[in-house]
Structure formats: structure tokens, C-alpha cells
Design a protein around this motif. Structure first.
Motif, short mmCIF file in Angstrom:
data_model
loop_
_atom_site.label_atom_id
_atom_site.label_comp_id
_atom_site.label_asym_id
_atom_site.label_seq_id
_atom_site.Cartn_x
_atom_site.Cartn_y
_atom_site.Cartn_z
N ASN A 154 0.84 -1.21 0.00
CA ASN A 154 0.00 0.00 0.00
C ASN A 154 0.87 1.25 0.00
O ASN A 154 0.57 2.24 -0.67
CB ASN A 154 -0.90 0.04 1.24
CG ASN A 154 -1.94 -1.06 1.27
OD1 ASN A 154 -1.62 -2.18 1.64
ND2 ASN A 154 -3.17 -0.75 0.90
N TYR A 155 1.96 1.20 0.78
CA TYR A 155 2.84 2.36 0.90
C TYR A 155 3.76 2.52 -0.31
O TYR A 155 4.16 3.63 -0.64
CB TYR A 155 3.66 2.27 2.19
CG TYR A 155 2.87 2.65 3.41
CD1 TYR A 155 2.78 3.98 3.83
CD2 TYR A 155 2.16 1.70 4.14
CE1 TYR A 155 2.03 4.35 4.93
CE2 TYR A 155 1.41 2.05 5.25
CZ TYR A 155 1.35 3.37 5.64
OH TYR A 155 0.60 3.73 6.74
N VAL A 156 4.10 1.41 -0.98
CA VAL A 156 5.03 1.48 -2.12
C VAL A 156 4.31 1.82 -3.41
O VAL A 156 4.74 2.69 -4.16
CB VAL A 156 5.80 0.14 -2.25
CG1 VAL A 156 6.62 0.12 -3.54
CG2 VAL A 156 6.72 -0.04 -1.05
N ASP A 157 3.19 1.12 -3.69
CA ASP A 157 2.53 1.35 -4.98
C ASP A 157 1.00 1.46 -4.89
O ASP A 157 0.30 1.24 -5.86
CB ASP A 157 2.91 0.25 -5.98
CG ASP A 157 2.56 -1.15 -5.50
OD1 ASP A 157 1.73 -1.26 -4.56
OD2 ASP A 157 3.11 -2.12 -6.02
N ASP A 158 0.51 1.80 -3.69
CA ASP A 158 -0.94 1.99 -3.49
C ASP A 158 -1.76 0.76 -3.84
O ASP A 158 -2.90 0.85 -4.29
CB ASP A 158 -1.46 3.19 -4.30
CG ASP A 158 -0.96 4.51 -3.75
OD1 ASP A 158 -0.97 4.68 -2.52
OD2 ASP A 158 -0.52 5.36 -4.55
N ASN A 159 -1.16 -0.41 -3.65
CA ASN A 159 -1.85 -1.65 -3.99
C ASN A 159 -1.80 -2.58 -2.78
O ASN A 159 -0.72 -2.89 -2.28
CB ASN A 159 -1.16 -2.31 -5.19
CG ASN A 159 -1.90 -3.53 -5.67
OD1 ASN A 159 -3.12 -3.65 -5.49
ND2 ASN A 159 -1.19 -4.46 -6.26
N GLY A 160 -2.95 -3.00 -2.30
CA GLY A 160 -2.96 -3.88 -1.14
C GLY A 160 -4.31 -4.54 -0.96
O GLY A 160 -5.30 -4.15 -1.58
N LEU A 161 -4.36 -5.56 -0.10
CA LEU A 161 -5.58 -6.31 0.13
C LEU A 161 -6.55 -5.61 1.08
O LEU A 161 -7.74 -5.91 1.09
CB LEU A 161 -5.24 -7.70 0.70
CG LEU A 161 -4.39 -8.60 -0.18
CD1 LEU A 161 -4.07 -9.91 0.55
CD2 LEU A 161 -5.08 -8.89 -1.51
N VAL A 162 -6.02 -4.70 1.90
CA VAL A 162 -6.84 -3.99 2.89
C VAL A 162 -6.78 -2.50 2.61
O VAL A 162 -5.72 -1.95 2.28
CB VAL A 162 -6.34 -4.29 4.32
CG1 VAL A 162 -7.10 -3.45 5.35
CG2 VAL A 162 -6.48 -5.77 4.64
N GLN A 163 -7.92 -1.85 2.74
CA GLN A 163 -7.99 -0.40 2.59
C GLN A 163 -7.37 0.24 3.82
O GLN A 163 -7.88 0.09 4.93
CB GLN A 163 -9.44 0.04 2.43
CG GLN A 163 -9.63 1.54 2.29
CD GLN A 163 -11.11 1.92 2.28
OE1 GLN A 163 -11.97 1.11 2.00
NE2 GLN A 163 -11.38 3.17 2.59
N ILE A 164 -6.25 0.97 3.63
CA ILE A 164 -5.57 1.57 4.77
C ILE A 164 -5.57 3.09 4.66
O ILE A 164 -5.85 3.65 3.61
CB ILE A 164 -4.11 1.07 4.90
CG1 ILE A 164 -3.25 1.62 3.76
CG2 ILE A 164 -4.05 -0.45 4.95
CD1 ILE A 164 -1.77 1.57 4.07
N GLU A 165 -5.25 3.72 5.76
CA GLU A 165 -5.02 5.16 5.82
C GLU A 165 -3.51 5.35 5.83
O GLU A 165 -2.84 5.02 6.80
CB GLU A 165 -5.64 5.74 7.10
CG GLU A 165 -5.58 7.24 7.19
CD GLU A 165 -6.56 7.93 6.26
OE1 GLU A 165 -6.28 9.08 5.87
OE2 GLU A 165 -7.60 7.32 5.92
N LYS A 166 -2.98 5.83 4.71
CA LYS A 166 -1.51 5.93 4.59
C LYS A 166 -0.97 7.13 5.38
O LYS A 166 -1.52 8.22 5.30
CB LYS A 166 -1.11 6.08 3.12
CG LYS A 166 -1.15 4.81 2.33
CD LYS A 166 -0.88 5.04 0.86
CE LYS A 166 0.48 5.67 0.62
NZ LYS A 166 0.77 5.79 -0.83
N MET A 167 0.10 6.87 6.10
CA MET A 167 0.85 7.95 6.72
C MET A 167 1.68 8.62 5.63
O MET A 167 2.08 7.98 4.66
CB MET A 167 1.78 7.40 7.81
CG MET A 167 1.06 6.91 9.04
SD MET A 167 0.24 8.25 9.93
CE MET A 167 1.66 9.19 10.51
N ASP A 168 1.95 9.93 5.79
CA ASP A 168 2.78 10.63 4.81
C ASP A 168 4.17 10.02 4.78
O ASP A 168 4.73 9.63 5.80
CB ASP A 168 2.88 12.11 5.17
CG ASP A 168 1.56 12.84 4.96
OD1 ASP A 168 0.74 12.35 4.15
OD2 ASP A 168 1.35 13.87 5.61
N ASN A 169 4.73 9.95 3.57
CA ASN A 169 6.09 9.47 3.41
C ASN A 169 7.04 10.40 4.15
O ASN A 169 7.10 11.60 3.82
CB ASN A 169 6.43 9.44 1.91
CG ASN A 169 7.79 8.82 1.64
OD1 ASN A 169 8.52 8.48 2.56
ND2 ASN A 169 8.10 8.67 0.37
#
Length: 199
Positions: free
Chosen positions: A167-182
Motif C-alpha cells: 500500500n505504501y510502495v505502490d498503493d496496492n494492497g488487500l486492505v484499505q488503509i489510511e496511509k501515513m505521509d512518506n
């Protein structure tokens, strides 16, 4: 439960560890990992769970989560209860070569606790740690995402699909997350983030 790991502020994000009793490798099977994924997504969509990061290892799950409704303890209780009931039902009704052994271990775990009548899948407690700074948040996300690398499962954290690293590397993941800023401002934290792609 140790005093230091009590969830005092139900509104704050916390680092959580949910561990299977006797460290049994339940999640070496895809169908049980998928149960956790489905439950996380349900909680995000219907129960106000905010997931910042997660990883499912063979016998434990790490989460950085928050309750938008200020009811984190209730949310975690429901999450563990649903996943336990669903996984136990799958163990009993779907092909499982370890069925008798696993159910025996889960049955024994109930003897020291009166809350569970038949089987106990999860250890009691969540080893909850309140996330009090962005730096602490990123230290926990780094720890979570590097678990499969340290275990020798993958070379790059983002290659492990049962975590939020992708999710953090390419916005692709199995769970919908709230990303922290890089955290690119901090050199050390930036290195920690980019190492997801380097390992």
C-alpha cells in the motif's frame, strides 16, 4: 494483562499484536489469512476501524489501528471474536490435516480461562502500545513491514501481499488503509521507507 499495555485512550491509534495460543502456525494456510483480511476490510467499511498498517505472520498479526468511534477495545474484541469463530469453523469443516492436533491445543487453552467454553484461538491481551508521535508510528510501521523479510519469506517487504507494505510502495494492497505521509524529511526514516523496495 500488564498495566503498561492497557488501552487508556480509546480514540488514539495503537500498535496491536494478536497472537495465536501456543504460537500455532494457523496462518500458514491461505484460507485463514484471507479470513483476517476479510474481517479487516469489513471493520474498515462498517465499524469505523482505521488501519495504518498490518502484517499477517504464521502465528500472529500486527496492526496499527484506530477507532473513529472511540471504541478501540470493543472493536478489537469483536475482530478477534469473529476471526476466531470463523477460523475454528473452517478448521472443523474444511480440509485440514492438522485438525485434531489444533483443536486439542485450542481446547486445552480454555482450561485456564472460563470465558471460552469450547476452544480458544487467540491469546488474551493485545500488547497495545499507544502511538504518540509520527516517529513512533513509523518505527512501528517499519517493524511491521519488515517482519516477512526478517523471517526469510520475501526479499522485499512490498512483495509480501499479506501486509500493508505494498500500500505504501505502490498503493496496492488487500486492505484499505489510511496511509501515513512518506517521511522524506527525516533521512533515517526515509531510508527505512525506501528499504521496502531494496530488500
Amino acid at each position: 494483562m500488564k498495566e503498561g499495555y492497557v488501552i487508556r485512550d480509546q480514540t488514539k491509534a495503537h500498535f496491536i499484536t494478536a497472537t495465536v495460543v501456543d504460537w500455532i502456525d494457523v496462518f500458514s494456510r491461505k484460507n485463514y489469512r484471507d479470513t483476517v483480511i476479510e474481517c479487516l476490510n469489513f471493520c474498515v467499511q462498517n465499524k469505523g476501524m482505521i488501519v495504518y498498517g498490518y502484517v499477517i505472520m504464521s502465528n500472529h498479526v500486527h496492526l496499527v489501528v484506530q477507532s473513529s468511534e472511540g471504541k478501540l477495545s470493543d472493536l478489537l474484541r469483536d475482530f478477534k471474536k469473529f476471526t476466531a469463530n470463523t477460523i475454528l469453523r473452517k478448521i472443523q469443516n474444511e480440509p485440514e490435516s492438522r485438525r485434531e492436533w489444533m483443536l486439542e491445543r485450542f481446547k486445552l487453552a480454555t482450561e485456564s480461562h472460563s470465558r471460552n467454553k469450547n476452544y480458544q484461538l487467540w491469546q488474551y491481551g493485545n500488547h497495545a502500545e499507544e502511538i504518540y508521535t509520527a516517529k513512533f508510528m513509523w518505527s512501528k510501521l517499519d517493524y511491521i513491514h519488515m517482519n516477512p523479510v526478517r523471517a526469510g519469506i520475501v526479499e522485499r517487504a512490498s512483495d509480501y501481499i499479506y501486509s500493508s507494505a505494498s500500500n505504501y510502495v505502490d498503493d496496492n494492497g488487500l486492505v484499505q488503509i489510511e496511509k501515513m505521509d512518506n517521511p522524506i524529511v527525516d533521512v533515517l526514516k526515509s531510508w527505512s521507507f525506501t528499504k521496502y523496495n531494496q530488500y
